[in-house]
Design a protein around this motif. Sequence first.
Motif, PDB file in Angstrom:
ATOM      1  N   ALA A 167      64.443  50.421  17.283  1.00  0.00           N
ATOM      2  CA  ALA A 167      62.621  50.336  16.008  1.00  0.00           C
ATOM      3  C   ALA A 167      62.064  48.993  17.060  1.00  0.00           C
ATOM      4  O   ALA A 167      60.984  49.377  16.938  1.00  0.00           O
ATOM      5  CB  ALA A 167      63.071  50.050  15.405  1.00  0.00           C
ATOM      6  N   LYS A 168      62.668  47.557  17.168  1.00  0.00           N
ATOM      7  CA  LYS A 168      61.354  47.148  17.391  1.00  0.00           C
ATOM      8  C   LYS A 168      61.482  47.652  19.143  1.00  0.00           C
ATOM      9  O   LYS A 168      59.990  46.612  18.843  1.00  0.00           O
ATOM     10  CB  LYS A 168      62.834  45.361  17.436  1.00  0.00           C
ATOM     11  N   VAL A 169      61.877  47.275  20.146  1.00  0.00           N
ATOM     12  CA  VAL A 169      61.812  48.135  21.138  1.00  0.00           C
ATOM     13  C   VAL A 169      60.320  49.292  21.188  1.00  0.00           C
ATOM     14  O   VAL A 169      59.314  48.759  21.527  1.00  0.00           O
ATOM     15  CB  VAL A 169      62.772  48.311  22.365  1.00  0.00           C
ATOM     16  N   LYS A 170      60.821  49.885  19.956  1.00  0.00           N
ATOM     17  CA  LYS A 170      59.607  51.343  20.092  1.00  0.00           C
ATOM     18  C   LYS A 170      58.785  50.465  19.709  1.00  0.00           C
ATOM     19  O   LYS A 170      56.871  50.566  20.132  1.00  0.00           O
ATOM     20  CB  LYS A 170      60.028  51.797  18.658  1.00  0.00           C
ATOM     21  N   ALA A 171      57.988  49.728  18.704  1.00  0.00           N
ATOM     22  CA  ALA A 171      57.872  48.947  17.946  1.00  0.00           C
ATOM     23  C   ALA A 171      56.294  48.148  19.245  1.00  0.00           C
ATOM     24  O   ALA A 171      55.262  47.859  19.207  1.00  0.00           O
ATOM     25  CB  ALA A 171      57.225  47.553  16.956  1.00  0.00           C
ATOM     26  N   ASP A 205      72.625  47.917  14.019  1.00  0.00           N
ATOM     27  CA  ASP A 205      72.184  46.931  14.827  1.00  0.00           C
ATOM     28  C   ASP A 205      71.250  47.552  16.151  1.00  0.00           C
ATOM     29  O   ASP A 205      69.808  46.906  16.284  1.00  0.00           O
ATOM     30  CB  ASP A 205      72.807  46.197  14.649  1.00  0.00           C
ATOM     31  N   VAL A 206      72.013  48.857  16.197  1.00  0.00           N
ATOM     32  CA  VAL A 206      71.646  48.925  17.301  1.00  0.00           C
ATOM     33  C   VAL A 206      69.348  49.834  17.155  1.00  0.00           C
ATOM     34  O   VAL A 206      69.010  49.721  17.377  1.00  0.00           O
ATOM     35  CB  VAL A 206      72.294  50.002  18.253  1.00  0.00           C
ATOM     36  N   ARG A 218      68.796  39.067  21.163  1.00  0.00           N
ATOM     37  CA  ARG A 218      70.012  39.355  19.478  1.00  0.00           C
ATOM     38  C   ARG A 218      68.973  40.165  19.165  1.00  0.00           C
ATOM     39  O   ARG A 218      67.456  38.974  19.202  1.00  0.00           O
ATOM     40  CB  ARG A 218      70.702  38.390  19.490  1.00  0.00           C
ATOM     41  N   LEU A 219      68.839  40.796  17.881  1.00  0.00           N
ATOM     42  CA  LEU A 219      68.228  41.043  16.747  1.00  0.00           C
ATOM     43  C   LEU A 219      67.639  39.551  16.134  1.00  0.00           C
ATOM     44  O   LEU A 219      66.157  39.693  16.050  1.00  0.00           O
ATOM     45  CB  LEU A 219      68.786  41.575  15.699  1.00  0.00           C
ATOM     46  N   ASP A 220      67.997  38.662  16.229  1.00  0.00           N
ATOM     47  CA  ASP A 220      67.994  37.406  14.916  1.00  0.00           C
ATOM     48  C   ASP A 220      68.575  36.373  15.864  1.00  0.00           C
ATOM     49  O   ASP A 220      68.955  36.625  16.096  1.00  0.00           O
ATOM     50  CB  ASP A 220      68.719  36.960  13.582  1.00  0.00           C
ATOM     51  N   THR A 221      67.072  35.368  16.412  1.00  0.00           N
ATOM     52  CA  THR A 221      67.780  34.994  17.779  1.00  0.00           C
ATOM     53  C   THR A 221      66.866  33.160  16.453  1.00  0.00           C
ATOM     54  O   THR A 221      66.821  33.401  15.770  1.00  0.00           O
ATOM     55  CB  THR A 221      66.514  34.781  18.497  1.00  0.00           C
ATOM     56  N   GLY A 256      76.899  42.780  22.594  1.00  0.00           N
ATOM     57  CA  GLY A 256      75.766  42.547  22.138  1.00  0.00           C
ATOM     58  C   GLY A 256      75.244  44.163  21.967  1.00  0.00           C
ATOM     59  O   GLY A 256      75.218  45.034  23.069  1.00  0.00           O
ATOM     60  N   PRO A 257      74.732  44.594  20.943  1.00  0.00           N
ATOM     61  CA  PRO A 257      74.154  46.229  20.741  1.00  0.00           C
ATOM     62  C   PRO A 257      72.570  45.910  22.093  1.00  0.00           C
ATOM     63  O   PRO A 257      71.983  44.632  21.777  1.00  0.00           O
ATOM     64  CB  PRO A 257      73.930  46.134  19.219  1.00  0.00           C
ATOM     65  N   ARG A 258      72.412  47.149  21.974  1.00  0.00           N
ATOM     66  CA  ARG A 258      71.401  47.393  23.864  1.00  0.00           C
ATOM     67  C   ARG A 258      70.782  48.708  23.615  1.00  0.00           C
ATOM     68  O   ARG A 258      71.382  49.323  24.072  1.00  0.00           O
ATOM     69  CB  ARG A 258      71.825  46.514  24.942  1.00  0.00           C
TER      70      ARG A 258
END
Lengths: 431, 254
Positions: free
Chosen positions: B246-250, B240-241, A319-322, B104-106
Motif C-alpha cells: 500500500a505504501k509503494v502504491k501510494a 506487513d507485506v 522497513r515499514l516503521d523506521t 524482512g518483508p518486501r
Amino acid sequence: MRLLRRLWLASSLLPLTLSAQPDRETIDSFEKVWQTVQNRYWQPAHLDRLSNGQSWQQIHESYRAKVERAADNAEARRLMSEMLGLLGQSHFAIISGQLEDDLAPSSFGDGTTGIEPVLVGSAVLVMRVEPQSGAAQVLVKPGWEIMRIGETDVRALAQRLLEKDPSVKQRNLLLRWGVLGRLSGPSGTTVRVEFADGAGQKVIKQVPLKDPPGTRVRFGFMPPMPLAFRVMRPRPDIQYVRFNIFLDPPGLMGKFEDAVKTCTGGKSCHGFIIDLRGNPGGLAILASSMAGFFIDQADTKLGTLYQREVTMKLVVNPRLDTFAGPLAILVDGASVSTSEIMAGGLQDLKRARIFGSRTAGAALPSNVERLPNGDLFQYAVANYISEGGQTLEGRGVIPDQEVGVSRAALLAGQDPVLEAAINWIRAQPHP
Amino acid sequence: MRSLTLSLTLTLTAFGIPAADLPTADAVLDRYVEVTGGKAAYEGLKTEMTSGVMEMKAQGIKGKMNGFRNAQNFSYNVVEIDGVGKIEEGFHEGIAWEKSAMGGPRVKTGEEKAFYMREAILARDARWRDVYTKVELMGEDTVDGVACYKLLLTPKEGSRTETQFFEKVTGYRKRIAMVMSTPMGDLPVESTLSDYKEFGGFKIPSKVSTKMAGQELSVTISSMEFNKEIPASRFVPPADVKAIAAKVKAASAK
C-alpha cells in the motif's frame, strides 16, 4: 572470522598429532584450494603478482611438490595456509577437520568466563564482565590486567605476537582471540587467572567456566556458535543493543526488530546505539537488513560486492516503521567483516556516527567449503567497496570520533566509548 | 514473420546448419508440452503443489521447500533452511512479494515483478503463446554433451529474454539461461534440468541445478500433486507485506 581465529589458535596452541605422509585426499584438497582461488578470486590481475613476486600459476608446481613431500597432513595443511597467505587477504584459511571436531564442543562452545578482554598498549585488560558469568561470581573487575591464564604468560604472549610479525594488520584481533581461547573450556570447570588489580596487586582467581549466554546457532559447515543478544537503556531515552555475531536470522533479527520497535511509533526514544565491539561478523546480508530499520529511502545501499563476473549491491530494504533519530555505532579493533560493512556503510550514508577505535580491516565476504580430506576451506569470493568508495579490507572503518579505552576509566566502571555516544545523542535534536 | 524467417535463415547458414532440417521454435515448444503431459492435461490443471529439498551442497546448506499455484495464477513458495529460517515469496492480486528473517518483508517491482508474475502462471509451459510475445529458434547446441535446440524467448511482461535448450531426442527442456533482476542487481542465472519423472501424469524434471553469482544451488522435487484443493488464504500475503504494498502504491501515485 571465527574460523580464522581457530586457524590461528590451532597454529599457536595445539600440538597436532603427527601422522604419515599426506594422503591422496590431502593432495586433492591442495588442488581444490589452488583451483578455487584460480577460478574464483575476484581480481585475476592480483594473481599475476603475489606478495612473493610470483604469480599464482607459478607457485602451483612448487607448492604441489612441497605438499607431496610434506611429512604429514598437518605440514601439508600448513603449506596450503602459507600459499593462501601469499594472497595477502583476510578470509582465506584452512581448518583441520580433526581440529574442528576437537575444538567445537569444548574449547570454545561449552564454557566461558564472561570476561571481555581489550588490548590497551601492550596490556590485556578486562573491559567488561558479563553479569551472572563465572567472572562476575568471583568478583573480577573491569580494568584489571590479565597477567596469566593457566600456564600462559599473557604479557609475553602479546609481546611474542608483536615481535613475530610487526606488520600483522589484525594484531589486536588475534591477541584478543588468543586470550578468549584460553579463557574457554569445558563448562563446569574453572580456569586459573592471575590479574593485577587497580593498585597493581596480584589477584588470583579460579574463574568458573559456564555456558555462554544465548542460544547455540549454526550455518552451513560453520561450527555451532553461541548467539548472545543484549538490549538495555543506558539512559531512559536511549536504546542500546549488543550482539556477538551476525548469524541465525530468525533469532537475531526478531530480537533486533523488537528492540527497534520500542523506539518507533511515537515511543520515547532519543537515540539508538548498536555496539559492534568484538563482533566478528557473519552473514553480510544481515547488515543491510538491519540498516533497513534506520533508513526509509528506497534504493539505498551499504556498498557493493565485486565478484569476478558479477557485481552485487548490498541493498537496504526499508522497513515499514523506521527509527529516524540519532544512531551511534560502537566499534573496535575486533569489529570484523559484517560489522565493518554495517558500520562503514552507515557511516558513508551519514546515517550513523561511529565511535571507538579503527576496525580490523578484514571485510571480505567468504564461503566455507569442505575439502576432500575433511578439512574446511574458507575463501573470500568478493571485494567489498563501501558506498563512499572505500575498500575496507586492510584499512578498516575509521571512527568519526576516536575514543580510546584507558585503564583508569575501566577501573572507575566507565565505558568511555559508550559515554561518548550517549553525549553525542544528547546533543542532537529530538527526532 | 517473413523478416524473422530471413534472419533465421541467415543465422543458421552462419552456423553451417541447413535450415530445412530444423523445426520451428513453436514446434519445439509444442513438442515439449506433448512429451511432458499433453495439451489437454495441462488445460485441465486447476492447482499445483510441489514439495522438495533445496541444497547448496558445497556450503552445507539445506532446506525443505513447498510451492503452490492455482488457476487464478496466484503463487506461494516457501523454503525453510536450517540456520537461515523461512523464506517466503508469492504473487497475489498484482502483488509480487517476499518475506524472510534475513531481509524482512518486501514488494517486488519492475523486471523482478514481471518474472514472478510469469512464474506464477499455472501450466505456463502449455500457455507459452500467452506468456511470450516472440519465440525464436537460434540453432543447435549441446548441453552437458546432449544435443539440443536453442530457443530465445521474449516475454510479454518485462524485457528480459530467456534462452532455453530442448533435447533433440526426447524433447525435454534441458537448460534455462537468463539474466535475473534482483535487489542486488542483475545476475546471470543458469538452470540445468534433469531426471524427468512422472508426477500425476506429467513428466517433471525432478532435479534442477542452478548456478548464480558463483554459487550452485540444487532443487530435488520429491512430490507434485495436481488439482488438490488449496485454501485461498494460502496465497494471501502477510499483513506487513500488504502494508508495504500500500505504501509503494501510494508513493508511485504521487
